[in-house]
Design a protein around this motif. Structure first.
Motif, PDB file in Angstrom:
ATOM      1  N   MET A   2       0.814  -1.214   0.000  1.00 43.17           N
ATOM      2  CA  MET A   2       0.000   0.000   0.000  1.00 43.17           C
ATOM      3  C   MET A   2       0.850   1.269   0.000  1.00 43.17           C
ATOM      4  SD  MET A   2      -3.164   0.100  -0.508  1.00 43.17           S
ATOM      5  CE  MET A   2      -3.407   1.802   0.010  1.00 43.17           C
ATOM      6  N   GLU A   3       2.069   1.179   0.475  1.00 43.05           N
ATOM      7  CA  GLU A   3       2.934   2.361   0.485  1.00 43.05           C
ATOM      8  C   GLU A   3       3.189   2.849  -0.944  1.00 43.05           C
ATOM      9  OE1 GLU A   3       7.403   3.763   2.009  1.00 43.05           O
ATOM     10  OE2 GLU A   3       6.617   1.775   2.497  1.00 43.05           O
ATOM     11  N   THR A   4       3.545   1.918  -1.832  1.00 37.74           N
ATOM     12  CA  THR A   4       3.795   2.287  -3.232  1.00 37.74           C
ATOM     13  C   THR A   4       2.506   2.739  -3.910  1.00 37.74           C
ATOM     14  OG1 THR A   4       5.679   0.801  -3.418  1.00 37.74           O
ATOM     15  CG2 THR A   4       4.570   1.393  -5.464  1.00 37.74           C
ATOM     16  N   ILE A   5       1.402   2.033  -3.645  1.00 37.32           N
ATOM     17  CA  ILE A   5       0.116   2.390  -4.260  1.00 37.32           C
ATOM     18  C   ILE A   5      -0.322   3.773  -3.828  1.00 37.32           C
ATOM     19  CG2 ILE A   5      -2.342   1.805  -4.304  1.00 37.32           C
ATOM     20  CD1 ILE A   5      -1.480  -1.150  -4.015  1.00 37.32           C
ATOM     21  N   ALA A   6      -0.309   4.045  -2.526  1.00 34.32           N
ATOM     22  CA  ALA A   6      -0.780   5.327  -2.023  1.00 34.32           C
ATOM     23  C   ALA A   6       0.088   6.484  -2.511  1.00 34.32           C
ATOM     24  CB  ALA A   6      -0.819   5.301  -0.499  1.00 34.32           C
ATOM     25  N   ALA A   7       1.386   6.266  -2.554  1.00 33.65           N
ATOM     26  CA  ALA A   7       2.276   7.334  -3.027  1.00 33.65           C
ATOM     27  C   ALA A   7       1.957   7.689  -4.476  1.00 33.65           C
ATOM     28  CB  ALA A   7       3.730   6.894  -2.892  1.00 33.65           C
TER      29      ALA A   7
END
Length: 337
Positions: A257-262
């Motif tokens: 989710m870190e990569t997706i949200a960024a």
């Protein structure tokens, strides 16, 4: 470095781990002498013997139940269910035993088990050879779910899965097994790209589970895809000429989710693409998570492009799949929203 298909990369991963760790065993229907219906295990029995790579009866429940017992007592089984569609007789074993063993035993036992399954359509296999059941696994606490899109990722992810102390569902898109794919069923890729059929490191290496890959950087919107749909998304973006960022999830659980949200916070728009049916598909979970994490940055509703909410239609297989045209329309509509 070697040039490999996904089949060859998966076989190489098992070969590497069987050589490194004598606890690794491979078995399933026709995986021994014959080398598997897709030849993913070809040569492993000849190299490691019938106690390390062997055939099992036509009993998915028996295959998975036996593997759970092996894993509980210290082995590291990497088993094959011949098609993901065949896993339903074993679903109770997967959910009630493999996924819960660590929790039921308060950590006294673990289940280091990999269940490999060819998934999705594209080979005219009909209703019983073409399903995409990933959401049935991502819903189950205690399971990890992996879907590689290219040989390079497939090898690194499979090695990481075999080393993982908990059960991993490893779904292999059969439409990508034998080479490159540009998002159209009738167009080969020329020349072959680095990761579709290209350089795969020899020997041991891993891709950590839970880390997505940004396959195309962009600023106009974020496209989330996995498996075969990564190439469909790339084809759609190229055809309409939009500056989209495409993320290959690689691992559905754990999800990066870190990569997706960024990415979504940067672009302000999000389109989710997957082959499975719309209702209760993994795209619904993705849309909910993106909305929760990025609500104030979203400039348009999140769009899902998926298979139909019907039993798998053999005669309309290529209409059922989200193709570049259908994905492209969704991208345009999301940009205009």
């Amino acid at each position: 470095m070697a040039r490999m298909t996904m089949i060859e990369a998966i076989r190489d991963a098992m070969d590497v781990m069987m050589a490194r760790d004598e606890r690794v065993v491979v078995f399933g229907e026709d995986v021994g002498y014959f080398g598997g219906v897709f030849r993913c295990t070809a040569g492993l029995q000849q190299k490691y013997g019938k106690t390390r790579c062997f055939d099992a009866p036509i009993s998915e429940s028996g295959i998975v139940g036996t593997a759970i017992g092996m894993a509980t007592y210290g082995l590291r089984p990497c088993i094959e269910i011949q098609f993901a569609d065949y896993m339903y007789p074993a679903y109770d074993q997967i959910v009630s035993e493999a996924a819960r063993l660590r929790y039921r035993s308060n950590g006294e036992f673990t289940c280091p088990l990999v269940i490999r399954m060819p998934t999705g359509g594209g080979i005219f296999g009909g209703q019983t050879h073409s399903q995409s059941p990933e959401a049935l696994f991502t819903h189950v606490a205690g399971l990890k779910t992996v879907v590689p899109s290219n040989p390079y990722d497939a090898k690194g992810l499979l090695i990481a899965a075999i080393e993982d102390p908990d059960p991993v569902i490893f779904l292999e898109p059969k439409r990508l097994y034998n080479g490159p794919f540009d998002g159209h069923h009738d167009r080969p890729v020329t020349p072959w790209s680095k990761h579709e059929l290209g350089e795969v490191p020899s020997g041991y290496f891993i891709h950590p589970l839970g880390k997505a890959s940004v396959v195309r950087e962009g600023s106009a919107m974020t496209v989330l895809a996995y498996g075969t749909m990564v190439y469909v998304a790339q084809a759609a973006v190229a055809e309409i000429g939009i500056d989209a960022e495409i993320i290959d999830l690689r691992t559905l659980v754990p999800l990066d989710m870190e990569t997706i949200a960024a990415s979504v916070k940067k672009t302000g728009r999000c389109v989710v693409v997957h082959e499975a049916t719309l209702t209760s598909g993994f795209g619904a979970e993705l849309a909910a998570l993106v909305q929760e994490a990025c609500f104030f940055q979203l400039e348009a509703p999140i769009t899902r492009v998926t298979g139909w909410d019907t039993p798998y239609p053999h005669a309309q297989e290529w209409d059922y799949f989200p193709g570049p045209a259908r994905v492209g329309r969704a991208l345009v509509e999301t940009m205009e929203a």
